[in-house]
Motif scaffolding. Sequence first.
Motif, PDB file in Angstrom:
ATOM      1  N   ASP A 187      38.767  42.298  27.916  1.00 57.64           N
ATOM      2  CA  ASP A 187      39.090  43.517  28.654  1.00 57.64           C
ATOM      3  C   ASP A 187      38.740  43.385  30.131  1.00 57.64           C
ATOM      4  O   ASP A 187      39.544  43.723  31.004  1.00 57.64           O
ATOM      5  CB  ASP A 187      38.356  44.713  28.039  1.00 57.64           C
ATOM      6  CG  ASP A 187      38.868  45.048  26.647  1.00 57.64           C
ATOM      7  OD1 ASP A 187      39.992  44.606  26.323  1.00 57.64           O
ATOM      8  OD2 ASP A 187      38.146  45.723  25.899  1.00 57.64           O
ATOM      9  N   GLU A 188      37.526  42.900  30.418  1.00 60.09           N
ATOM     10  CA  GLU A 188      37.117  42.774  31.818  1.00 60.09           C
ATOM     11  C   GLU A 188      37.937  41.710  32.535  1.00 60.09           C
ATOM     12  O   GLU A 188      38.291  41.873  33.708  1.00 60.09           O
ATOM     13  CB  GLU A 188      35.629  42.441  31.908  1.00 60.09           C
ATOM     14  CG  GLU A 188      35.109  42.427  33.342  1.00 60.09           C
ATOM     15  CD  GLU A 188      33.601  42.541  33.426  1.00 60.09           C
ATOM     16  OE1 GLU A 188      33.038  42.035  34.403  1.00 60.09           O
ATOM     17  OE2 GLU A 188      33.008  43.157  32.519  1.00 60.09           O
ATOM     18  N   GLY A 190      41.002  41.005  31.971  1.00 56.77           N
ATOM     19  CA  GLY A 190      42.301  41.593  32.254  1.00 56.77           C
ATOM     20  C   GLY A 190      42.274  42.521  33.459  1.00 56.77           C
ATOM     21  O   GLY A 190      43.252  42.602  34.207  1.00 56.77           O
ATOM     22  N   ARG A 191      41.173  43.211  33.680  1.00 58.31           N
ATOM     23  CA  ARG A 191      41.074  44.138  34.811  1.00 58.31           C
ATOM     24  C   ARG A 191      40.845  43.427  36.124  1.00 58.31           C
ATOM     25  O   ARG A 191      41.239  43.927  37.179  1.00 58.31           O
ATOM     26  CB  ARG A 191      39.936  45.138  34.553  1.00 58.31           C
ATOM     27  CG  ARG A 191      40.221  46.154  33.473  1.00 58.31           C
ATOM     28  CD  ARG A 191      39.261  47.330  33.557  1.00 58.31           C
ATOM     29  NE  ARG A 191      37.881  46.927  33.440  1.00 58.31           N
ATOM     30  CZ  ARG A 191      37.221  46.848  32.281  1.00 58.31           C
ATOM     31  NH1 ARG A 191      37.849  47.154  31.160  1.00 58.31           N
ATOM     32  NH2 ARG A 191      35.962  46.493  32.246  1.00 58.31           N
ATOM     33  N   PHE A 192      40.184  42.268  36.083  1.00 60.51           N
ATOM     34  CA  PHE A 192      39.786  41.601  37.323  1.00 60.51           C
ATOM     35  C   PHE A 192      40.396  40.208  37.458  1.00 60.51           C
ATOM     36  O   PHE A 192      39.770  39.288  37.978  1.00 60.51           O
ATOM     37  CB  PHE A 192      38.251  41.524  37.401  1.00 60.51           C
ATOM     38  CG  PHE A 192      37.590  42.866  37.422  1.00 60.51           C
ATOM     39  CD1 PHE A 192      37.638  43.665  38.553  1.00 60.51           C
ATOM     40  CD2 PHE A 192      36.941  43.354  36.295  1.00 60.51           C
ATOM     41  CE1 PHE A 192      37.039  44.911  38.569  1.00 60.51           C
ATOM     42  CE2 PHE A 192      36.344  44.596  36.296  1.00 60.51           C
ATOM     43  CZ  PHE A 192      36.393  45.385  37.442  1.00 60.51           C
ATOM     44  N   ARG A 193      41.620  40.052  36.979  1.00 66.74           N
ATOM     45  CA  ARG A 193      42.414  38.847  37.220  1.00 66.74           C
ATOM     46  C   ARG A 193      41.701  37.570  36.769  1.00 66.74           C
ATOM     47  O   ARG A 193      41.614  36.585  37.498  1.00 66.74           O
ATOM     48  CB  ARG A 193      42.777  38.738  38.701  1.00 66.74           C
ATOM     49  CG  ARG A 193      43.569  39.921  39.228  1.00 66.74           C
ATOM     50  CD  ARG A 193      43.892  39.775  40.689  1.00 66.74           C
ATOM     51  NE  ARG A 193      44.572  40.960  41.195  1.00 66.74           N
ATOM     52  CZ  ARG A 193      44.942  41.113  42.476  1.00 66.74           C
ATOM     53  NH1 ARG A 193      44.683  40.146  43.336  1.00 66.74           N
ATOM     54  NH2 ARG A 193      45.547  42.219  42.856  1.00 66.74           N
ATOM     55  N   ARG A 197      33.517  41.173  37.061  1.00 63.76           N
ATOM     56  CA  ARG A 197      33.505  42.130  38.161  1.00 63.76           C
ATOM     57  C   ARG A 197      32.797  41.564  39.400  1.00 63.76           C
ATOM     58  O   ARG A 197      33.273  41.718  40.536  1.00 63.76           O
ATOM     59  CB  ARG A 197      32.822  43.428  37.722  1.00 63.76           C
ATOM     60  CG  ARG A 197      32.802  44.519  38.790  1.00 63.76           C
ATOM     61  CD  ARG A 197      31.910  45.671  38.341  1.00 63.76           C
ATOM     62  NE  ARG A 197      32.404  46.299  37.147  1.00 63.76           N
ATOM     63  CZ  ARG A 197      33.272  47.317  37.143  1.00 63.76           C
ATOM     64  NH1 ARG A 197      33.726  47.806  38.291  1.00 63.76           N
ATOM     65  NH2 ARG A 197      33.673  47.846  36.011  1.00 63.76           N
TER      66      ARG A 197
END
Length: 249
Positions: A187-188, A190-193, A197
Amino acid sequence: MSATNASLLVIVPVTFAQACDFVAEHHRHLPAPAGHKFSAGVVHVVTGALVGVVIVGRPVARHLDDGQTLEVTRTATDGTRNACSALYGTAWRAAQALGYTRLITYTQPDSGETGASLRAAGWTVVAQRRRHAGWNRRARPRADRGSAGVRRALWQAPASSPPASAVVEALIAANCCGECGADVGRDELGRFRGMCRACFTAVEQASLEFYDLDVEDLYPPRPLRAAGHRRDSTSVTATEQPVHTAGAR
């Protein structure tokens, strides 16, 4: 292991401290290890006494520490028949239950360790290690823990299989940050390419400094609506009136 002897031995959980105390009292030439993943003991049902322990941890050799392999770092018994074989079998079943695919251990033939208990548990020799001077180096002092100057045989539990490198690489790529390697989950990523983070923030900040930009240049603020503005049916223009098709009521 015969049925009679097997019925007299029961596997029990033990703490790391209990296992270390037993090793210190009964092991022939090695002290207790510094840590463990898990430990187990075997009790004789007639006497109720603890007659053996096994300690399992990460492989000592760094090139074997692949995340799927564990090592039996110590076994010790008081000489009770079949206790050692029972412990090796238990260690392998427990490692498999935890998701590990390989379990290894070493014996020292020069110290009289024939590996009979390992063979009885189905283990096989996969390599021979020559004598070495120990792990002590001028730039990295180490105390001798009993492995210096002796030959060792590397054993492997039955049906052990190292994980396929392609499978491991795919799991790492799907769950670990491409910059620092931290396991952050899909999930992370996917959010941050494909990054965590922290790495995404650092890369973004480095890009801003390189191009002499501000955050507002990358993410311009959205225009705010006028206070009290509300879109309702009375504000719909003539061109926005709903179109009724033929026959519609």
